[in-house]
Design a protein around this motif. Structure first.
Motif, PDB file in Angstrom:
ATOM      1  N   SER A  50       0.811  -1.228   0.000  1.00 26.81           N
ATOM      2  CA  SER A  50       0.000   0.000   0.000  1.00 26.81           C
ATOM      3  C   SER A  50       0.840   1.271   0.000  1.00 26.81           C
ATOM      4  CB  SER A  50      -0.920   0.001   1.229  1.00 26.81           C
ATOM      5  OG  SER A  50      -0.138  -0.134   2.406  1.00 26.81           O
ATOM      6  N   GLN A  51       2.074   1.198   0.478  1.00 28.69           N
ATOM      7  CA  GLN A  51       2.888   2.410   0.558  1.00 28.69           C
ATOM      8  C   GLN A  51       4.183   2.231  -0.236  1.00 28.69           C
ATOM      9  OE1 GLN A  51       2.678   2.350   4.933  1.00 28.69           O
ATOM     10  NE2 GLN A  51       2.215   4.540   4.776  1.00 28.69           N
ATOM     11  N   VAL A  55       8.837  -1.018   3.649  1.00 31.34           N
ATOM     12  CA  VAL A  55       8.758  -2.459   3.936  1.00 31.34           C
ATOM     13  C   VAL A  55       8.113  -2.640   5.306  1.00 31.34           C
ATOM     14  CG1 VAL A  55      10.733  -3.145   2.527  1.00 31.34           C
ATOM     15  CG2 VAL A  55      11.093  -2.491   4.911  1.00 31.34           C
ATOM     16  N   ASN A  56       7.494  -3.791   5.467  1.00 31.15           N
ATOM     17  CA  ASN A  56       6.840  -4.100   6.739  1.00 31.15           C
ATOM     18  C   ASN A  56       7.611  -5.188   7.483  1.00 31.15           C
ATOM     19  OD1 ASN A  56       4.658  -2.323   6.319  1.00 31.15           O
ATOM     20  ND2 ASN A  56       3.657  -3.843   5.005  1.00 31.15           N
ATOM     21  N   LEU A  57       7.622  -5.043   8.764  1.00 28.63           N
ATOM     22  CA  LEU A  57       8.302  -6.021   9.604  1.00 28.63           C
ATOM     23  C   LEU A  57       7.416  -6.291  10.818  1.00 28.63           C
ATOM     24  CD1 LEU A  57      11.065  -7.454   9.686  1.00 28.63           C
ATOM     25  CD2 LEU A  57      11.905  -5.540  11.027  1.00 28.63           C
ATOM     26  N   VAL A  58       7.099  -7.565  11.011  1.00 30.11           N
ATOM     27  CA  VAL A  58       6.264  -7.931  12.158  1.00 30.11           C
ATOM     28  C   VAL A  58       7.084  -8.836  13.077  1.00 30.11           C
ATOM     29  CG1 VAL A  58       4.102  -8.994  12.904  1.00 30.11           C
ATOM     30  CG2 VAL A  58       4.199  -7.769  10.717  1.00 30.11           C
ATOM     31  N   MET A  59       7.130  -8.440  14.339  1.00 32.87           N
ATOM     32  CA  MET A  59       7.955  -9.188  15.303  1.00 32.87           C
ATOM     33  C   MET A  59       7.157  -9.442  16.577  1.00 32.87           C
ATOM     34  SD  MET A  59      11.137  -6.530  15.004  1.00 32.87           S
ATOM     35  CE  MET A  59      12.552  -7.583  15.083  1.00 32.87           C
ATOM     36  N   GLN A  60       7.598 -10.406  17.344  1.00 33.75           N
ATOM     37  CA  GLN A  60       7.039 -10.580  18.680  1.00 33.75           C
ATOM     38  C   GLN A  60       8.171 -10.863  19.654  1.00 33.75           C
ATOM     39  OE1 GLN A  60       5.343 -14.607  19.813  1.00 33.75           O
ATOM     40  NE2 GLN A  60       4.727 -14.577  17.629  1.00 33.75           N
ATOM     41  N   VAL A  61       7.988 -10.397  20.878  1.00 32.99           N
ATOM     42  CA  VAL A  61       8.964 -10.672  21.930  1.00 32.99           C
ATOM     43  C   VAL A  61       8.279 -11.552  22.962  1.00 32.99           C
ATOM     44  CG1 VAL A  61      10.692  -9.678  23.448  1.00 32.99           C
ATOM     45  CG2 VAL A  61       9.687  -8.274  21.644  1.00 32.99           C
ATOM     46  N   ASN A  98      11.644   3.236   4.179  1.00 34.64           N
ATOM     47  CA  ASN A  98      10.950   3.337   5.463  1.00 34.64           C
ATOM     48  C   ASN A  98      10.616   1.922   5.935  1.00 34.64           C
ATOM     49  OD1 ASN A  98      10.743   6.238   5.605  1.00 34.64           O
ATOM     50  ND2 ASN A  98       9.321   6.067   3.874  1.00 34.64           N
ATOM     51  N   VAL A  99      11.021   1.645   7.136  1.00 32.78           N
ATOM     52  CA  VAL A  99      10.745   0.321   7.694  1.00 32.78           C
ATOM     53  C   VAL A  99       9.614   0.469   8.710  1.00 32.78           C
ATOM     54  CG1 VAL A  99      11.726  -1.682   8.882  1.00 32.78           C
ATOM     55  CG2 VAL A  99      13.181  -0.250   7.423  1.00 32.78           C
ATOM     56  N   HIS A 100       8.490  -0.129   8.368  1.00 33.02           N
ATOM     57  CA  HIS A 100       7.340  -0.048   9.258  1.00 33.02           C
ATOM     58  C   HIS A 100       7.319  -1.302  10.137  1.00 33.02           C
ATOM     59  CE1 HIS A 100       3.083  -0.223  10.520  1.00 33.02           C
ATOM     60  NE2 HIS A 100       3.264   1.082  10.620  1.00 33.02           N
ATOM     61  N   VAL A 101       7.436  -1.085  11.431  1.00 38.98           N
ATOM     62  CA  VAL A 101       7.600  -2.215  12.353  1.00 38.98           C
ATOM     63  C   VAL A 101       6.386  -2.341  13.269  1.00 38.98           C
ATOM     64  CG1 VAL A 101       9.122  -3.255  14.109  1.00 38.98           C
ATOM     65  CG2 VAL A 101      10.078  -1.718  12.378  1.00 38.98           C
ATOM     66  N   THR A 102       5.943  -3.578  13.432  1.00 38.53           N
ATOM     67  CA  THR A 102       4.921  -3.873  14.441  1.00 38.53           C
ATOM     68  C   THR A 102       5.501  -4.905  15.391  1.00 38.53           C
ATOM     69  OG1 THR A 102       3.168  -3.494  12.823  1.00 38.53           O
ATOM     70  CG2 THR A 102       2.573  -4.709  14.825  1.00 38.53           C
ATOM     71  N   VAL A 103       5.498  -4.561  16.671  1.00 38.08           N
ATOM     72  CA  VAL A 103       6.038  -5.496  17.663  1.00 38.08           C
ATOM     73  C   VAL A 103       4.924  -5.895  18.624  1.00 38.08           C
ATOM     74  CG1 VAL A 103       7.786  -5.905  19.430  1.00 38.08           C
ATOM     75  CG2 VAL A 103       8.272  -4.324  17.559  1.00 38.08           C
ATOM     76  N   TYR A 104       4.699  -7.199  18.708  1.00 33.81           N
ATOM     77  CA  TYR A 104       3.782  -7.722  19.714  1.00 33.81           C
ATOM     78  C   TYR A 104       4.613  -8.121  20.932  1.00 33.81           C
ATOM     79  CZ  TYR A 104       0.703  -8.069  15.650  1.00 33.81           C
ATOM     80  OH  TYR A 104      -0.032  -7.786  14.526  1.00 33.81           O
ATOM     81  N   GLU A 105       4.341  -7.491  22.031  1.00 37.78           N
ATOM     82  CA  GLU A 105       5.113  -7.766  23.248  1.00 37.78           C
ATOM     83  C   GLU A 105       4.297  -8.695  24.138  1.00 37.78           C
ATOM     84  OE1 GLU A 105       8.384  -6.625  24.691  1.00 37.78           O
ATOM     85  OE2 GLU A 105       7.556  -8.432  25.608  1.00 37.78           O
TER      86      GLU A 105
END
Lengths: 234, 301
Positions: A50-51, A55-61, A98-105
């Protein structure tokens, strides 16, 4: 006077030497390849549909990664383009992006050893989106929650505190990879990958290596857990 | 029948002539080399001239060099001269038989020992005087600058980054460091975890960062420019990445930067513990706040 012991022929002695040499080489190669094979996966950030130039980055800790030699250690999982989770901290992103990050903690938090790390820096707009709210600072003294970990790339001056899950929740994720039905906080932000190809180290500034000296051993010093690299590539 | 070896020796007069030649060659070469070391290479010697500490260290290295170079050159001169003049030839297959000389040996011992003892004294003197103040003098410095107008900069080392606190700017903490020119700086160096080392190379400042200890170092900035800060104690996986760059800038630029940072950091400064020379962070092992020593639970803040 007769000689004691076994007398070996020249060929036998040469054979022993050769076998010993081969065994030593084999052991060394086994160690090297074992080490190389144990390196965590490298996950490439997914191109945004979409943008542009994003780039999109999805992470979890997770408080306990659940796999590997130390399943009880805290660590990261990173999602690839196919939605598969990889237990790693090695990430590849393109330069000038642009690095778009989503972090699930999924881990619980507490006070910060150095509250300086509660401040957000180096991200677009100077704020992160924490559970739907824009914040430039995350309160480390919030009762029950605090800050679980921090996402910091010193070379890009990126610092993002990750708000912790309240330790008293019933659906606390015990072992990774966790899923969204379990208690978590969600932090989203974007940063610029920079104009040069480089390998940036990143780390957590919460000493979360419980049981290790000053909390900074074990997972804090292990690639795949709380230490990693952002490879900025062409 | 055993073959007799031919070992010609020099006469006393010849020996003196060779000694005079060696000393003459050495003297000319040493004077030229010392002039080059002092005036040509000297101004570029590490750590530079950005602060009084750096200049002091550079001066010390120059002094050591101009005293050491003639000794080295004497050995080389003698060696080359011996190769050229005392080597074997048609009438002397094994070269000349060179005998020891008590006076020469004694002179060598006395001169080199004097040089070493002088340098030991000189180094000790320089360590006590300002040239050593950048090395960290512990919590009770034996030397202090004559002025009381000091910019206080607290260096907080932690695995694996340096942060800086500025008690004269509301106790703010920053991840970058800028310093004003022509200003006497007091670095208060401490650590939140293991032993690190604050090495601001071009400033001539290199002080260990120990937990629960305030290691004080002084430096007066004299030139603008960029300096490198590195950790110089092996402190874990990211030790090699524990560095940053700072700048010595004009006083107005510094003031502008500091006030801007103070405003930007106001919200996080409120979360910091009261400024103290040391902090006691490690009671909880993992996580936990950092507190002034004597208040390990942070309840007095």
């Amino acid at each position: 006077m007769p000689r004691r012991g076994v007398s070996l022929s020249k060929g036998a002695r040469a054979g022993i030497v050769l076998i010993s040499f081969a065994a030593a080489i084999g052991l060394i190669l086994f160690g090297i390849f074992g080490y190389l094979r144990s390196s965590p996966d490298v996950v490439t950030a997914t191109q945004s549909t979409s943008q542009p130039n994003t780039v999109n980055l999805v992470m979890q800790v997770d408080g306990a990664v659940g796999v590997g030699a130390h399943p009880n250690w805290v660590g990261y999982w990173v999602q690839d383009a196919n939605g598969v989770w990889h237990q790693t901290t090695l990430v590849k992103v393109p330069v000038n992006t642009n690095v778009h990050v989503t972090v699930y903690e999924y881990d619980s938090g507490g006070a910060l050893r150095n509250p300086e790390w509660a401040k957000v820096s180096g991200v677009s707009g100077g704020q992160v989106n924490l559970n739907g709210t824009e914040d430039a600072i995350v309160n480390p003294n919030s009762p029950g929650n605090g800050i679980a970990h921090t996402f910091v790339i010193p070379g890009l001056n990126v610092t993002v505190p990750l708000y912790g899950v309240n330790g008293s929740v019933k659906n606390f994720c015990q072992t990774g990879p966790c899923n969204l039905s379990e208690a978590h906080t969600t932090t989203s932000f974007a940063f610029f990958s920079g104009s040069s190809v480089h390998s940036y180290h990143w780390q957590c500034f919460v000493p979360c290596g419980l049981g290790y000296l000053e909390g900074n051993g074990g997972p804090m010093q292990s690639l795949g857990n709380m230490a990693g690299f952002f490879e900025v590539v062409k | 029948m055993a073959k007799t070896m031919n070992f010609p020796t020099y006469s006393s007069e010849e020996g003196k002539k060779h000694a005079r030649n060696i000393v003459a060659i050495w003297f000319v070469v040493a004077v030229i080399a010392d002039l080059i070391v002092w005036f040509v290479y000297g101004p570029h010697m590490p750590p530079g001239t950005m602060t009084d500490q750096a200049r002091g260290a550079q001066f010390d290295i120059k002094v050591v060099s101009v005293m050491a170079v003639p000794v080295l050159l004497f050995l080389w001169t003698f060696g080359f001269y011996a190769v050229a003049k005392f080597r074997g030839g048609k009438d002397r297959a094994e070269g000349y038989y060179i005998k020891g000389n008590v006076k020469t040996q004694a002179a060598w011992y006395i001169i080199t020992a004097s040089l070493v003892l002088f340098l030991a004294g000189f180094g000790t003197y320089e360590l006590v005087l300002p040239a050593g103040a950048g090395g960290g003098e512990g919590p009770s410095p034996i030397w202090r600058p004559s002025t009381n107008k000091l910019l206080q900069v607290q260096v907080i080392a932690q695995q694996w980054r340096f942060t800086y606190r500025w008690p004269q700017f509301g106790g703010m903490e920053t991840t970058s460091i800028n310093l004003p020119i022509n200003t006497e700086i007091q670095f208060n160096v401490t650590s939140l975890d293991v032993i690190h080392d604050f090495w601001a190379y071009q400033l001539g400042v290199k002080a260990d960062a120990n937990p629960d200890s305030n290691n004080v170092a002084f430096a007066k900035t004299l030139e603008t420019g960029r300096f490198t800060v590195r950790c110089d104690e092996l402190c874990g996986i990211w030790h090699g990445a524990m560095f940053n760059y700072g700048h010595v800038v004009s006083q107005s630029q510094f003031l502008s930067w500091a006030q801007s940072m103070e405003a930007q950091n106001a919200s996080v400064t409120k979360l910091l513990p009261k400024y103290a020379t040391t902090y006691t962070p490690s009671y909880l092992g993992a996580g936990g706040g950092y507190y002034p020593a004597g208040d390990p639970n942070g309840t007095l803040n």
